[in-house]
Design a protein around this motif. Structure first.
Motif, short mmCIF file in Angstrom:
data_model
loop_
_atom_site.label_atom_id
_atom_site.label_comp_id
_atom_site.label_asym_id
_atom_site.label_seq_id
_atom_site.Cartn_x
_atom_site.Cartn_y
_atom_site.Cartn_z
N ASN A 75 -31.93 -38.26 32.44
CA ASN A 75 -32.31 -37.55 31.21
C ASN A 75 -33.41 -36.51 31.43
O ASN A 75 -33.74 -35.76 30.53
CB ASN A 75 -32.75 -38.56 30.14
CG ASN A 75 -33.97 -39.36 30.54
OD1 ASN A 75 -34.12 -39.71 31.71
ND2 ASN A 75 -34.84 -39.63 29.59
N LYS A 76 -33.96 -36.46 32.64
CA LYS A 76 -34.99 -35.46 32.95
C LYS A 76 -34.41 -34.28 33.74
O LYS A 76 -35.15 -33.36 34.11
CB LYS A 76 -36.12 -36.10 33.77
CG LYS A 76 -36.79 -37.30 33.11
CD LYS A 76 -37.56 -36.89 31.87
CE LYS A 76 -38.33 -38.08 31.30
NZ LYS A 76 -39.02 -37.73 30.04
N ASN A 78 -31.84 -32.22 32.79
CA ASN A 78 -31.36 -31.14 31.93
C ASN A 78 -29.97 -30.65 32.35
O ASN A 78 -29.71 -29.45 32.46
CB ASN A 78 -32.35 -29.96 31.94
CG ASN A 78 -32.13 -29.03 30.75
OD1 ASN A 78 -31.74 -29.48 29.67
ND2 ASN A 78 -32.38 -27.75 30.94
N PRO A 101 -27.65 -35.07 21.18
CA PRO A 101 -28.61 -34.63 22.20
C PRO A 101 -29.77 -33.83 21.62
O PRO A 101 -30.88 -33.88 22.15
CB PRO A 101 -27.76 -33.77 23.14
CG PRO A 101 -26.35 -34.19 22.91
CD PRO A 101 -26.29 -34.56 21.45
N LEU A 102 -29.52 -33.09 20.55
CA LEU A 102 -30.57 -32.28 19.94
C LEU A 102 -31.57 -33.17 19.19
O LEU A 102 -32.78 -32.92 19.20
CB LEU A 102 -29.97 -31.25 18.98
CG LEU A 102 -28.95 -30.29 19.61
CD1 LEU A 102 -28.45 -29.29 18.57
CD2 LEU A 102 -29.55 -29.55 20.80
N ARG A 105 -33.96 -34.63 21.46
CA ARG A 105 -34.96 -33.65 21.87
C ARG A 105 -35.88 -33.25 20.72
O ARG A 105 -36.68 -32.34 20.85
CB ARG A 105 -34.25 -32.41 22.45
CG ARG A 105 -33.65 -32.69 23.83
CD ARG A 105 -32.64 -31.62 24.23
NE ARG A 105 -32.20 -31.81 25.62
CZ ARG A 105 -31.30 -32.71 26.01
NH1 ARG A 105 -30.74 -33.52 25.12
NH2 ARG A 105 -30.98 -32.81 27.28
N LYS A 106 -35.69 -33.92 19.56
CA LYS A 106 -36.56 -33.77 18.38
C LYS A 106 -36.60 -32.33 17.86
O LYS A 106 -37.66 -31.83 17.46
CB LYS A 106 -37.97 -34.27 18.69
CG LYS A 106 -37.99 -35.74 19.14
CD LYS A 106 -39.39 -36.27 19.22
CE LYS A 106 -39.40 -37.71 19.77
NZ LYS A 106 -38.57 -38.63 19.00
N MET A 107 -35.45 -31.67 17.86
CA MET A 107 -35.35 -30.36 17.23
C MET A 107 -35.36 -30.51 15.72
O MET A 107 -34.99 -31.57 15.19
CB MET A 107 -34.06 -29.65 17.68
CG MET A 107 -34.08 -29.18 19.12
SD MET A 107 -32.54 -28.36 19.61
CE MET A 107 -32.52 -26.96 18.48
N PHE A 152 -27.07 -28.43 23.92
CA PHE A 152 -28.48 -28.22 24.25
C PHE A 152 -28.66 -27.16 25.33
O PHE A 152 -29.75 -27.00 25.89
CB PHE A 152 -29.16 -29.54 24.64
CG PHE A 152 -28.59 -30.21 25.86
CD1 PHE A 152 -29.15 -30.02 27.11
CD2 PHE A 152 -27.50 -31.06 25.75
CE1 PHE A 152 -28.63 -30.65 28.23
CE2 PHE A 152 -26.98 -31.69 26.87
CZ PHE A 152 -27.54 -31.48 28.12
#
Length: 371
Positions: A75-76, A78, A101-102, A105-107, A152
């Protein structure tokens, strides 16, 4: 979205006493579509899983862009990932699957909604957002999986046999769609497949894998027209192999004996396949079906090989034929003959002359391991 370079250096993976990947080095250019092609057990999926981070290498290094990711968690890294079995969340709608996935990522909500609609339109599913995965066809589910992997905007997209569960017609349609999308977005794709036609159709380059190693890497054209070994020649496309004896050089080219009464001159270079040849050595002569033609017996000229038609199958644009070589009970040739007004038709039992295109014959060492 911009692709990044992926560099794999001397990667090794052991499972106990078994070596799954054996000292592989591959440099994937930014924005390139590279396929890892091989049969089951060749190491292609293990290599992809190490690039993704789901498997840790025993030795070697993996770099994405300028970052060493060899031992970084998946997950790091990308990277986007698409699997054969879709891996969609059955309790979520299509829209929520793509948004997942977004959200991780806390969008913010507005950005998520806008991006999800953009990606659903990209994969032609803009009107399917409220449906559950179970309400979609296999091809539609794979489009959702692709949208989720792209939403993403990863610089690298990894795909593991993503079309393997689909029927032939749908698979061919999605091959073209995925390639078109990749070219439009500029994302780097590393794609695992056992289907050589799929690899040749979609890829900028193909890495042919065997026994955990890269047997050859190159463009589809170079792999087909200049195979570096008998294994690659046999794996990429269709190839006839003829056990033969090397006789030496003559003004007309390299002389190879196929039967007691049939000698063929080869006018192409050996391209490094056999650096030194001594007269009398056994070799394997190889030629593709489309580089062989037939004529009625006695009309083929000095390089003609006598044969008898065993089978002829009509396939619309061409006939696929099996022709037995006279004087060689162990030797039959698969020949692809185009259908046309000026091309004679041959039926089972017809006596013919087999004409090999001299500049399309490859020579390989006559080894049992086909290297």
């Amino acid at each position: 979205m911009k692709g990044e370079r992926v560099t794999v250096r001397q990667i090794v993976k052991h499972y106990g006493p078994v070596t799954a990947v054996d000292n592989v080095t591959v440099d994937v250019k930014a924005g390139e579509f590279l396929s890892l092609l091989g049969s089951s057990g060749s190491g292609k999926t293990t290599l992809l899983m190490m690039i993704a981070g789901f498997e840790m290498p025993t030795a070697g290094a993996i770099q994405i862009g300028t970052n060493d990711v060899t031992y970084i968690a998946p997950n790091k890294r990308n990277v986007g990932m698409v699997f054969q079995k879709y891996a969609l969340f059955p309790h979520m709608s299509v829209r929520d699957n793509v948004a997942f996935p977004l959200r991780m990522r806390k969008m913010d909500r507005a950005q998520i909604d806008r991006r999800v609609e953009e990606v659903l339109a990209m994969v032609q599913l803009e009107s399917f957002g409220d449906r559950a995965p179970a309400q979609l066809s296999g091809g539609q589910q794979q489009r959702v999986a692709l949208a989720r992997a792209l939403v993403f905007e990863p610089p690298v997209l990894l795909m593991d046999e993503p079309l393997g569960a689909l029927d032939k017609k749908l698979r061919e349609q999605l091959q073209l769609e995925i390639k078109s999308l990749q070219q439009r977005l500029g994302v780097t794709v590393i794609y695992v497949t056992h289907d050589q036609e799929e690899a040749l159709t979609m890829s900028d380059r193909v890495a042919v894998m065997s026994h955990g190693q890269v047997a050859q890497i190159g463009s589809p054209f170079s792999l087909y027209s200049e195979p570096a070994s008998a294994f690659v020649a046999d794996f990429i496309g269709k190839m006839n192999f003829l056990s033969a004896q090397y006789l030496g050089k003559a003004q007309s080219g390299l002389q190879v004996r196929l039967t007691e009464s049939s000698t063929v001159s080869i006018t192409r270079s050996l391209n490094g396949h056999i650096p030194e040849l001594s007269p009398g050595l056994p070799v394997k002569a190889a030629i593709r079906p489309e580089n062989i033609s037939l004529s009625p017996r006695g009309q083929g000229g000095p390089n003609a090989i006598p044969g008898i038609v065993d089978t002829s199958i009509y396939l619309g644009t061409h006939n696929v034929m099996l022709v037995n070589v006279e004087g060689r009970r162990d030797l039959s040739l698969h020949i692809q003959v185009p259908v046309g007004q000026d091309i004679p038709f041959f039926a089972r039992g017809d006596a013919v002359d087999i004409l090999l295109q001299n500049d399309a014959i490859y020579l390989f060492p006559s080894k049992g391991d086909w290297q």
